[in-house]
Design a protein around this motif. Structure first.
Motif, PDB file in Angstrom:
ATOM      1  N   ALA A  72       0.849  -1.191   0.000  1.00  0.00           N
ATOM      2  CA  ALA A  72       0.000   0.000   0.000  1.00  0.00           C
ATOM      3  C   ALA A  72       0.881   1.236   0.000  1.00  0.00           C
ATOM      4  CB  ALA A  72      -0.897   0.010   1.225  1.00  0.00           C
ATOM      5  N   PRO A  73       0.384   2.343  -0.582  1.00  0.00           N
ATOM      6  CA  PRO A  73       1.112   3.600  -0.430  1.00  0.00           C
ATOM      7  C   PRO A  73       1.130   3.972   1.053  1.00  0.00           C
ATOM      8  CG  PRO A  73      -0.700   3.803  -2.016  1.00  0.00           C
ATOM      9  CD  PRO A  73      -0.865   2.487  -1.344  1.00  0.00           C
ATOM     10  N   LYS A  74       2.187   4.710   1.467  1.00  0.00           N
ATOM     11  CA  LYS A  74       2.378   5.017   2.899  1.00  0.00           C
ATOM     12  C   LYS A  74       1.143   5.613   3.552  1.00  0.00           C
ATOM     13  CE  LYS A  74       7.181   5.260   4.060  1.00  0.00           C
ATOM     14  NZ  LYS A  74       8.224   5.322   3.057  1.00  0.00           N
ATOM     15  N   GLU A  75       0.459   6.501   2.834  1.00  0.00           N
ATOM     16  CA  GLU A  75      -0.634   7.248   3.458  1.00  0.00           C
ATOM     17  C   GLU A  75      -1.934   6.431   3.554  1.00  0.00           C
ATOM     18  OE1 GLU A  75       0.975   7.906   0.724  1.00  0.00           O
ATOM     19  OE2 GLU A  75      -0.459   7.999  -0.929  1.00  0.00           O
ATOM     20  N   SER A  76      -1.964   5.252   2.931  1.00  0.00           N
ATOM     21  CA  SER A  76      -3.231   4.502   2.859  1.00  0.00           C
ATOM     22  C   SER A  76      -3.486   3.556   4.021  1.00  0.00           C
ATOM     23  CB  SER A  76      -3.267   3.661   1.586  1.00  0.00           C
ATOM     24  OG  SER A  76      -3.186   4.476   0.469  1.00  0.00           O
ATOM     25  N   ILE A  77      -2.405   3.051   4.640  1.00  0.00           N
ATOM     26  CA  ILE A  77      -2.576   1.997   5.655  1.00  0.00           C
ATOM     27  C   ILE A  77      -3.510   2.459   6.786  1.00  0.00           C
ATOM     28  CG2 ILE A  77      -1.330   0.724   7.472  1.00  0.00           C
ATOM     29  CD1 ILE A  77      -0.597  -0.496   4.902  1.00  0.00           C
ATOM     30  N   THR A  78      -4.418   1.549   7.182  1.00  0.00           N
ATOM     31  CA  THR A  78      -5.291   1.856   8.327  1.00  0.00           C
ATOM     32  C   THR A  78      -4.981   0.869   9.445  1.00  0.00           C
ATOM     33  OG1 THR A  78      -6.957   0.436   7.353  1.00  0.00           O
ATOM     34  CG2 THR A  78      -7.271   2.787   7.060  1.00  0.00           C
ATOM     35  N   TYR A  79      -4.755   1.412  10.624  1.00  0.00           N
ATOM     36  CA  TYR A  79      -4.443   0.585  11.790  1.00  0.00           C
ATOM     37  C   TYR A  79      -5.689   0.433  12.660  1.00  0.00           C
ATOM     38  CZ  TYR A  79       0.394   1.452  10.439  1.00  0.00           C
ATOM     39  OH  TYR A  79       1.574   1.510   9.746  1.00  0.00           O
ATOM     40  N   ARG A  80      -5.595  -0.507  13.620  1.00  0.00           N
ATOM     41  CA  ARG A  80      -6.689  -0.638  14.591  1.00  0.00           C
ATOM     42  C   ARG A  80      -6.694   0.563  15.539  1.00  0.00           C
ATOM     43  NH1 ARG A  80      -6.007  -7.042  16.464  1.00  0.00           N
ATOM     44  NH2 ARG A  80      -6.493  -7.928  14.419  1.00  0.00           N
ATOM     45  N   SER A  81      -5.592   1.292  15.539  1.00  0.00           N
ATOM     46  CA  SER A  81      -5.366   2.292  16.593  1.00  0.00           C
ATOM     47  C   SER A  81      -5.801   3.709  16.241  1.00  0.00           C
ATOM     48  CB  SER A  81      -3.876   2.306  16.934  1.00  0.00           C
ATOM     49  OG  SER A  81      -3.131   2.548  15.748  1.00  0.00           O
ATOM     50  N   GLY A  82      -6.450   3.912  15.062  1.00  0.00           N
ATOM     51  CA  GLY A  82      -6.694   5.293  14.631  1.00  0.00           C
ATOM     52  C   GLY A  82      -8.057   5.873  14.978  1.00  0.00           C
ATOM     53  N   ALA A  83      -8.921   5.122  15.665  1.00  0.00           N
ATOM     54  CA  ALA A  83     -10.288   5.623  15.930  1.00  0.00           C
ATOM     55  C   ALA A  83     -10.251   6.799  16.910  1.00  0.00           C
ATOM     56  CB  ALA A  83     -11.144   4.496  16.494  1.00  0.00           C
ATOM     57  N   GLN A  84     -11.060   7.826  16.627  1.00  0.00           N
ATOM     58  CA  GLN A  84     -11.102   9.032  17.462  1.00  0.00           C
ATOM     59  C   GLN A  84     -12.522   9.230  17.997  1.00  0.00           C
ATOM     60  OE1 GLN A  84      -8.666  11.976  17.055  1.00  0.00           O
ATOM     61  NE2 GLN A  84      -7.166  10.635  16.106  1.00  0.00           N
TER      62      GLN A  84
END
Ligand SMILES: Nc1ncnc2c1ncn2[C@@H]1O[C@H](COP(=O)(O)OP(=O)(O)OP(=O)(O)O)[C@@H](O)[C@H]1O
Ligand SMILES: Cc1ncc(C[n+]2csc(CCOP(=O)(O)O)c2C)c(N)n1
Ligand SMILES: [Mg+2]
Length: 344
Positions: free
Chosen positions: A151-163
């Motif tokens: 994936a491009p660097k900016e695309s990855i989604t982690y479990r840790s990003g929820a706000q």
């Protein structure tokens, strides 16, 4: 007198506690390790791109039962469950390796079927099978697949990003795979008790397909990309909604509220639940193996998400102190449990 060695039962930790216990002493030594243990896949920097790597182990008797699992379907599913983890990182799978432990009861023709399923999945999802390992097994068939993606660097989604205030979204519907498994188990029991060879499987197509030949939600990932939505966090549902929500909450340091009446359950699933006297909500919350995508988006993307087919908003993210709860239609709050599938 020899000192008695301390013995801690694995069940005191559970699946997720055990993983944490075994891996907590490892520190990343490589600059390229962007994410190690703790998500659907590890993330490794390779030049301008990120590579993701994930492994899943399928064991006879734990993950599948060969009395009712066609080997071709098993091969297909073994690939899909890995690719699902790659898509859950918002990445594109590119290669897999396949390692098998083969029990003596299997013939070459059986393994041909298994590999026909593996090949079908590779062709369907556009990935290359690039190696593996083969061994004899004394304890039934074992399949371990590793999937690699990019994936491009900016695309990855982690479990840790929820706000806080993010919306919780879900693709597809839940609980069907578990009910498919219940039907197969019922027919197995009938066979064992009566010797009747003809299983009664008509009318259960949907739930059986969900357990025997699941698909990874590549369509949802593509739709999100086209709609210009980057989820703030994402995870695929292998262990059950309840467990996966707890993972997102823990990794993101947030709480959540999901609404029971918003949890999508297919009509076919309800029908089987009724027939087997099984609680449909329990199937949806704890069933697992649905391989749907659970993700969070920012409030400002709400209009974009409403236009997407097969995606439901089921709740929202709250502060960590509020905890992770399911809200019933009559306003009761039920705490969500993070139970691993394997009751070690
Ligand atoms: N025995 C292990 N040693 C090292 N890391 C592990 C081990 N088992 C799991 N992990 C890591 O722990 C994290 C969570 O793994 P887990 O298997 O729960 O996630 P998953 O692959 O999304 O789920 P599933 O196995 O149900 O598909 C991942 O980062 C995984 O690589
Ligand atoms: C024979 C048989 N028994 C039980 C099940 C159900 N099951 C197996 S693995 C799993 C969740 C993910 O596991 P993991 O976290 O190990 O990937 C579930 C719900 C099945 N499919 N077949
Ligand atoms: Mg996963």
């Amino acid at each position: 007198m020899a000192e008695k060695r301390k013995r801690t039962e694995i069940s005191t930790l559970g699946e997720f506690g055990l993983i944490e216990h075994l891996t907590k002493g490892f520190k990343s030594l490589q600059k390229s390790t962007m994410k190690g243990v703790g998500d659907d896949a590890a993330v490794i920097a390779v030049g301008e791109k990120l590579m993701v790597v994930t492994t899943d182990l399928l064991l006879e008797g734990i993950h599948f039962d060969l009395t009712y699992t066609p080997l071709q379907h098993l091969g297909y599913k073994a690939v899909v469950v890995n690719l699902s983890d790659v898509y859950a990182m918002n990445a594109t799978p590119t290669q897999i390796t396949v390692s098998i432990g083969v029990s003596a009861k299997l013939a070459v023709e059986d393994l041909d079927e298994l590999y026909a399923g593996i090949q079908m999945a590779c062709e369907h999802y556009g990935v290359d099978m690039v190696g593996g390992d083969t061994s004899a097994s004394l304890t039934g068939l074992t399949i371990s697949i590793t999937a690699i993606g990019e994936a491009p660097k900016e695309s990855i989604t982690y479990r840790s990003g929820a706000q806080v205030n993010d919306l919780i979204c879900l693709s597809g519907d839940l609980g069907a795979a578990l009910m498919g498994l219940q039907i197969l188990e019922r027919e197995k029991q009938v066979f064992q008790q009566t010797g009747l060879e003809q299983p009664q499987l008509e009318g259960y197509d949907y739930v059986l397909k969900r357990i025997l030949k699941p698909e990874a939600r590549v369509g949802t990932i593509e739709m999100l990309k086209e709609a210009g939505i980057k989820p703030t966090s994402m995870i695929d549902i292998s262990d059950g909604l309840s467990s996966e929500l707890r993972h997102i909450c823990k990794e993101s340091g947030v709480g959540c509220r999901v609404y029971l009446e918003k949890i999508p359950i297919a009509a076919e699933t309800f029908k089987v639940c009724e027939e087997l006297n099984f609680d449909a909500v329990t199937a949806a919350l704890n069933g697992g193996e649905d391989y749907e995508m659970l993700f969070t988006i920012r409030q400002e993307d709400v209009e974009k998400i409403h236009g997407l087919s097969g995606v439901d908003v089921i709740g929202h993210i709250t502060g960590a102190s509020t905890g992770a709860f399911l809200v019933t239609p009559d306003g009761r709050d039920i705490e969500l449990q993070a139970q691993g599938w394997v009751d070690c």
